[in-house]
Design a protein around this motif. Structure first.
Motif, mmCIF file in Angstrom:
data_model
loop_
_atom_site.group_PDB
_atom_site.id
_atom_site.type_symbol
_atom_site.label_atom_id
_atom_site.label_comp_id
_atom_site.label_asym_id
_atom_site.label_seq_id
_atom_site.Cartn_x
_atom_site.Cartn_y
_atom_site.Cartn_z
ATOM 1 N N SER A 106 13.361 -4.740 42.435
ATOM 2 C CA SER A 106 12.212 -4.035 41.832
ATOM 3 C C SER A 106 12.679 -3.004 40.803
ATOM 4 C CB SER A 106 11.380 -3.356 42.924
ATOM 5 O OG SER A 106 12.170 -2.443 43.664
ATOM 6 N N ASN A 109 13.132 -4.931 37.578
ATOM 7 C CA ASN A 109 12.003 -5.740 37.124
ATOM 8 C C ASN A 109 11.388 -5.262 35.817
ATOM 9 O OD1 ASN A 109 11.941 -7.858 38.884
ATOM 10 N ND2 ASN A 109 10.470 -6.944 40.292
ATOM 11 N N LYS A 110 11.271 -3.957 35.646
ATOM 12 C CA LYS A 110 10.641 -3.417 34.436
ATOM 13 C C LYS A 110 11.407 -3.854 33.188
ATOM 14 C CE LYS A 110 9.108 0.888 32.281
ATOM 15 N NZ LYS A 110 9.069 2.384 32.400
ATOM 16 N N LYS A 113 11.173 -7.804 32.690
ATOM 17 C CA LYS A 113 9.887 -8.245 32.152
ATOM 18 C C LYS A 113 9.727 -7.844 30.687
ATOM 19 C CE LYS A 113 7.465 -8.530 36.528
ATOM 20 N NZ LYS A 113 6.496 -7.927 37.456
ATOM 21 N N LYS A 114 10.208 -6.671 30.357
ATOM 22 C CA LYS A 114 10.130 -6.208 28.973
ATOM 23 C C LYS A 114 10.940 -7.109 28.051
ATOM 24 C CE LYS A 114 10.652 -2.021 26.170
ATOM 25 N NZ LYS A 114 11.077 -0.586 26.181
ATOM 26 N N LYS A 116 11.543 -10.198 28.723
ATOM 27 C CA LYS A 116 11.037 -11.553 28.984
ATOM 28 C C LYS A 116 12.127 -12.466 29.550
ATOM 29 C CE LYS A 116 7.456 -11.238 25.431
ATOM 30 N NZ LYS A 116 6.876 -11.808 24.196
ATOM 31 N N LYS A 118 13.766 -14.537 32.550
ATOM 32 C CA LYS A 118 13.366 -15.221 33.768
ATOM 33 C C LYS A 118 14.492 -15.133 34.802
ATOM 34 C CE LYS A 118 10.120 -18.475 31.659
ATOM 35 N NZ LYS A 118 9.796 -19.895 31.407
ATOM 36 N N ASN A 151 10.697 -11.785 44.270
ATOM 37 C CA ASN A 151 10.858 -11.335 42.888
ATOM 38 C C ASN A 151 11.469 -12.377 41.958
ATOM 39 O OD1 ASN A 151 10.050 -8.344 42.825
ATOM 40 N ND2 ASN A 151 11.399 -8.414 44.604
ATOM 41 N N ASP A 153 11.394 -16.047 39.632
ATOM 42 C CA ASP A 153 10.524 -16.971 38.903
ATOM 43 C C ASP A 153 10.704 -18.395 39.409
ATOM 44 O OD1 ASP A 153 9.301 -15.229 36.787
ATOM 45 O OD2 ASP A 153 11.416 -14.873 36.346
#
Length: 385
Positions: A106, A109-110, A113-114, A116, A118, A151, A153
């Motif tokens: 976690s 994760n930020k 995701k920012k 992109k 996977k 967490n 993909d």
């Protein structure tokens, strides 16, 4: 260009180990020019080098006992993020081998995701079931596995049994899974039967070609050494039982010695480890049969290697072994006397019976577990996600 970052193995060139061998073949047999691999390597320094046309990055990790692997993965994923950001890379995948850093996902994760990025994960086997871990480490492994699955993909499972387990036990997360098997090398050993290296090994351990059964695997209770040794001792076989393992005279060894009295049976031969892969392959090829008692985890590399090399394979009857061996092997249970009967039966097989099973085993490996097939499936997956 698809940039695929692989972390969690000790790195390449591979010296030993399932994940390391996997990464070695994945990069060595790469076909597509649209994939660039980046592989983390456990090291005592931070540097980069090129191997198999792959960017390999060393990650310096202090010696911290069993927690070193966790820190290694954390530093590796941090390095991946920094490299992706610094080089403005897009269309990236980070493929994490094993589930060691679940509680920390976690935190990353930020950034992931920012950017992109996977996250693909290979959950490996039931690491939390392994006897070598104490109660608290097992609890951590199970907790970490849950958070890694939550967490991710995509989860790439090298066993249909592991895939089924994940879909069932973690169904609340609706895990996205893909089955891609582990691979096996189908080439015969480069050593000849009269090679001095082989002859010296036979001489040092008083072993003769086709006159021994073989066990290769980690020296841990869940590989059922106790069962196999007890049953072999009760058999009428005149052949030896050769055990290639990282044997240490620890508590498990002493318990095994006490429970089986194997030291009184001259057929039982612990011969240590064999790190020369060509020699090990030749020892497999010249074994009369192979005994496989693993029951924890998914597809086991040593089982694939034995099916590709050894004529007769006798496997513990669990879902993971059945999945791999199919009709190219024979199966035994933990019921007392079951393996004894099987050993005595195959000891009297004629040449046609041996050749039939040997051919089926090699056909099974060629059809489902060749490295060429596995690499093709991985590249298709990477390029289409």
């Amino acid at each position: 260009m698809k940039n695929v970052f692989i972390i969690g193995s000790k790195g390449i060139p591979a010296n030993y180990g399932g994940f390391e061998t996997f990464v070695e073949y994945l990069t060595e047999k790469k076909i597509s020019n649209d994939i660039q691999y980046h592989v983390s390597c456990l090291s005592n320094e931070n540097s980069e080098f090129n191997y198999n046309n792959t960017r390999c990055f060393n990650v310096k990790v202090p010696s911290l006992g069993s927690s070193r692997a966790v820190l290694y993965d954390l530093l590796s994923i941090k390095e991946c993020i920094n490299y992706i950001r610094k080089n403005n890379l897009d269309d990236c995948i980070i493929y994490i081998l094993a589930c060691r850093i679940g509680p920390f996902m976690s935190y990353f994760n930020k950034d992931l995701k920012k950017l992109k990025v996977k996250i693909f994960i290979n959950p490996d086997g039931h690491e939390w079931k392994r006897s070598k871990w104490n109660f608290f480490i097992r609890k951590y492994w199970r907790y970490s596995e849950r958070l890694m699955i939550k967490n991710s993909d995509l989860l790439i499972c090298d066993s249909k049994g592991i895939e089924a387990y994940i879909k069932k036990d973690y169904r609340k997360y609706s895990p996205n899974t893909k089955f891609i098997a582990y691979g096996a090398d189908l080439k015969q050993s480069e050593l000849k039967n009269d090679d001095q290296l082989l002859l010296n090994w036979y001489e040092s351990h008083k072993v003769n070609s086709k006159e021994y059964y073989l066990i290769v695997g980690r020296f841990v209770p869940e590989n059922n050494y106790d069962l196999m040794i007890k049953e072999f001792i009760k058999s009428d076989s005149s052949k030896d039982l050769v055990i290639i393992s990282n044997v240490q005279e620890n508590v498990f060894y002493n318990e095994l010695l006490k429970s089986t009295n194997f030291s009184k049976d001259m057929r039982i031969k612990f011969v240590g480890t064999v790190y020369n892969q060509e020699l090990l392959k030749k020892i497999r090829e010249n074994a009369y049969g192979y005994l496989h008692g693993h029951e924890v985890g998914g597809t086991n590399p040593s089982l694939l290697e034995s099916l590709a090399s050894t004529d007769l394979n006798l496997l513990l009857d669990v879902v993971f072994n059945r999945e791999v061996g199919d009709n190219g092997a024979l199966y035994f249970t933990k019921e007392r006397g079951n393996l004894v009967q099987l050993i005595d039966k195959v000891d009297n097989f004629n040449e046609n019976e041996i050749n039939s099973l040997s051919n089926k085993a090699k056909e099974r490996i060629a059809e489902a577990y060749s490295w060429e097939k596995i690499v093709n499936e991985y590249e298709f997956l990477f390029l289409n996600n």
